[in-house]
Design a protein around this motif. Sequence first.
Motif, short mmCIF file in Angstrom:
data_model
loop_
_atom_site.label_atom_id
_atom_site.label_comp_id
_atom_site.label_asym_id
_atom_site.label_seq_id
_atom_site.Cartn_x
_atom_site.Cartn_y
_atom_site.Cartn_z
N LEU A 40 0.82 -1.21 0.00
CA LEU A 40 0.00 0.00 0.00
C LEU A 40 0.86 1.26 0.00
O LEU A 40 0.57 2.22 -0.71
CB LEU A 40 -0.93 0.01 1.22
N ARG A 41 1.90 1.21 0.81
CA ARG A 41 2.76 2.39 0.89
C ARG A 41 3.39 2.68 -0.47
O ARG A 41 3.50 3.83 -0.90
CB ARG A 41 3.84 2.17 1.95
N TRP A 42 3.81 1.62 -1.14
CA TRP A 42 4.44 1.78 -2.44
C TRP A 42 3.43 2.25 -3.49
O TRP A 42 3.65 3.25 -4.19
CB TRP A 42 5.09 0.47 -2.88
N THR A 43 2.32 1.55 -3.57
CA THR A 43 1.38 1.85 -4.65
C THR A 43 0.67 3.19 -4.45
O THR A 43 0.32 3.86 -5.41
CB THR A 43 0.32 0.75 -4.79
N ASP A 66 5.73 7.18 -10.34
CA ASP A 66 4.83 7.81 -11.32
C ASP A 66 3.58 8.40 -10.66
O ASP A 66 2.62 8.72 -11.35
CB ASP A 66 4.42 6.80 -12.39
N ILE A 67 3.61 8.50 -9.35
CA ILE A 67 2.46 9.09 -8.66
C ILE A 67 2.36 10.58 -9.00
O ILE A 67 3.35 11.30 -8.98
CB ILE A 67 2.62 8.93 -7.13
N LYS A 68 1.15 10.99 -9.29
CA LYS A 68 0.90 12.40 -9.59
C LYS A 68 0.36 13.05 -8.32
O LYS A 68 -0.63 12.57 -7.75
CB LYS A 68 -0.13 12.48 -10.71
N ARG A 69 1.01 14.10 -7.90
CA ARG A 69 0.58 14.77 -6.67
C ARG A 69 -0.13 16.07 -6.99
O ARG A 69 -0.10 16.55 -8.11
CB ARG A 69 1.78 15.06 -5.77
N GLY A 70 -0.77 16.62 -5.99
CA GLY A 70 -1.40 17.92 -6.17
C GLY A 70 -2.90 17.82 -6.41
O GLY A 70 -3.47 16.73 -6.43
N ASN A 107 -18.50 2.63 -7.25
CA ASN A 107 -17.30 2.77 -6.41
C ASN A 107 -16.18 1.83 -6.83
O ASN A 107 -15.51 1.24 -5.99
CB ASN A 107 -17.67 2.51 -4.95
N LYS A 108 -16.00 1.66 -8.10
CA LYS A 108 -14.90 0.83 -8.58
C LYS A 108 -13.68 1.72 -8.76
O LYS A 108 -13.32 2.11 -9.88
CB LYS A 108 -15.28 0.15 -9.91
N TRP A 109 -13.08 2.04 -7.63
CA TRP A 109 -12.03 3.06 -7.63
C TRP A 109 -10.82 2.67 -8.46
O TRP A 109 -10.23 3.50 -9.14
CB TRP A 109 -11.61 3.37 -6.19
N SER A 110 -10.49 1.40 -8.40
CA SER A 110 -9.33 0.98 -9.19
C SER A 110 -9.61 1.09 -10.68
O SER A 110 -8.73 1.46 -11.46
CB SER A 110 -8.93 -0.44 -8.82
N ALA A 111 -10.85 0.79 -11.05
CA ALA A 111 -11.22 0.91 -12.47
C ALA A 111 -11.22 2.37 -12.91
O ALA A 111 -10.76 2.71 -14.00
CB ALA A 111 -12.60 0.29 -12.70
N ILE A 112 -11.69 3.23 -12.04
CA ILE A 112 -11.68 4.66 -12.35
C ILE A 112 -10.25 5.17 -12.45
O ILE A 112 -9.91 5.96 -13.33
CB ILE A 112 -12.47 5.44 -11.28
N PRO A 138 -4.14 8.54 -15.21
CA PRO A 138 -2.73 8.17 -15.03
C PRO A 138 -2.09 8.94 -13.89
O PRO A 138 -2.24 10.16 -13.79
CB PRO A 138 -2.09 8.55 -16.37
N GLY A 139 -1.40 8.22 -13.02
CA GLY A 139 -0.71 8.87 -11.92
C GLY A 139 -1.55 9.04 -10.67
O GLY A 139 -1.03 9.39 -9.62
N ARG A 140 -2.82 8.76 -10.79
CA ARG A 140 -3.69 8.86 -9.62
C ARG A 140 -3.98 7.45 -9.09
O ARG A 140 -4.22 6.53 -9.87
CB ARG A 140 -5.00 9.56 -9.96
N THR A 141 -4.02 7.33 -7.78
CA THR A 141 -4.28 6.02 -7.20
C THR A 141 -5.76 5.89 -6.84
O THR A 141 -6.46 6.89 -6.65
CB THR A 141 -3.46 5.81 -5.92
N ASP A 142 -6.17 4.64 -6.73
CA ASP A 142 -7.57 4.42 -6.35
C ASP A 142 -7.87 5.04 -4.99
O ASP A 142 -8.93 5.62 -4.78
CB ASP A 142 -7.91 2.92 -6.35
N ASN A 143 -6.91 4.91 -4.08
CA ASN A 143 -7.11 5.47 -2.74
C ASN A 143 -7.27 6.99 -2.80
O ASN A 143 -8.14 7.56 -2.14
CB ASN A 143 -5.91 5.12 -1.87
N GLU A 144 -6.47 7.62 -3.60
CA GLU A 144 -6.53 9.08 -3.73
C GLU A 144 -7.88 9.51 -4.32
O GLU A 144 -8.51 10.46 -3.85
CB GLU A 144 -5.38 9.56 -4.61
N ILE A 145 -8.29 8.79 -5.34
CA ILE A 145 -9.56 9.11 -5.99
C ILE A 145 -10.72 8.89 -5.02
O ILE A 145 -11.63 9.70 -4.92
CB ILE A 145 -9.75 8.26 -7.26
N LYS A 146 -10.63 7.79 -4.30
CA LYS A 146 -11.68 7.49 -3.33
C LYS A 146 -11.77 8.60 -2.28
O LYS A 146 -12.86 9.08 -1.96
CB LYS A 146 -11.37 6.15 -2.66
#
Length: 331
Positions: free
Chosen positions: A56-59, A65-69, A88-93, A98-106
């Motif tokens: 989790l920490r890595w992904t 390639d994580i996009k911040r901001g 709520n299919k965050w990973s699919a969204i 690109p660069g956004r994680t499911d957790n961030e989107i959620k």
Amino acid sequence: MMAESPLQDESALKKGPWTPEEDQKLIDYIQKHGHGSWRALPMLAGLNRCGKSCRLRWTNYLRPDIKRGNFSEEEQQIIIDFHQVLGNKWSAIAQHLPGRTDNEIKNFWNTHLKKKLLQMGIDPVTHRPRTDLNIITNLPQLLAAAANFSNLMNIPWDNAIKAQVDATKLQLLHNILQVLGNSPPPNMEALSNLFASRDHQLYEYLRMNSQLEGLLKCGEDGLSSQGVNAQAQSNYPNIDAPQQPFSDHYPIKDSKPRSHNSDQLVSSYGFPTSNTLPQLVSASPECSSANTINPNDIISNPSNATSTTFEAWRNLMDDGANDNYWIDIIE
DNA sequence: AAGCGGAACAACCGCATCCAC
DNA sequence: GGTGGATGCGGTTGTTCCGCT
């Protein structure tokens, strides 16, 4: 289900926020060896964490390639559009950002977008105008609020519209119409009180909708009922009118009886529920799941996702020319 | 300046699914 | 086909930050 069985005493594993040292260890290891087996990684990398925590920490945080901001307007729109189709299919969204994680989107959805939609009168679960099952029991209060709204309308229209016609009021009227067409018999006393008042503009607005036309036939209350002006009807703002009907793209299971001659829905009152209005939708996920949507239809062309109630409403809210809509209706 | 409450976000937990044996 | 380990996913919780009083 199998829990991730630890290679070492689970209670001895560290939890909570990661330190910069731990981050560095994880980065160094993965850059050298790749993550391989996440379960084995912590021991190999010298980390006192479970493999899951490392993954989790890595992904979610350390990946290069994580996009911040902040999320851009475009990204926000993509999230909304895909959420409408995928739920709520965050990973699919996340695959479409690109660069956004499911957790961030959620998290962004729960803290920002959900509120944004609610403020616009959109149910964030169904992406349709908000309805509330309590609305039926609260009909008298609803109608009282509507009467208040129509009183506001007694001030000059152009001023009144600019100042007062906002999403909340649209929603209010919309909810009334839905109640009229879909609920058990409404509180006729409240209705007659409303119509006995001098709030003719609101009355006319409601009457122009065929649902109310039918209702008035059912419960004749002696009010004058002028013929519906066809032109005015055509100018009625279709607050749920996508360029293409939602159901054309995504068949919606519906247990309501249909008329013999068409696909037009028939309300419990026996008169057609206006095709200018969506069906009463529950805010509950259970009910929303009754909608059969093929995500593949929209993934290939995300722009299709905007042919929806949300877009219709968004356009209604955003477009300054919509004032003309209301002027047309009211005049 | 201190306390409080809400917002934001990182991290955890438990279940689902995949896949090798 | 059954079993168990590994991984993915979504919901929830915990912590920190920040603005307001």
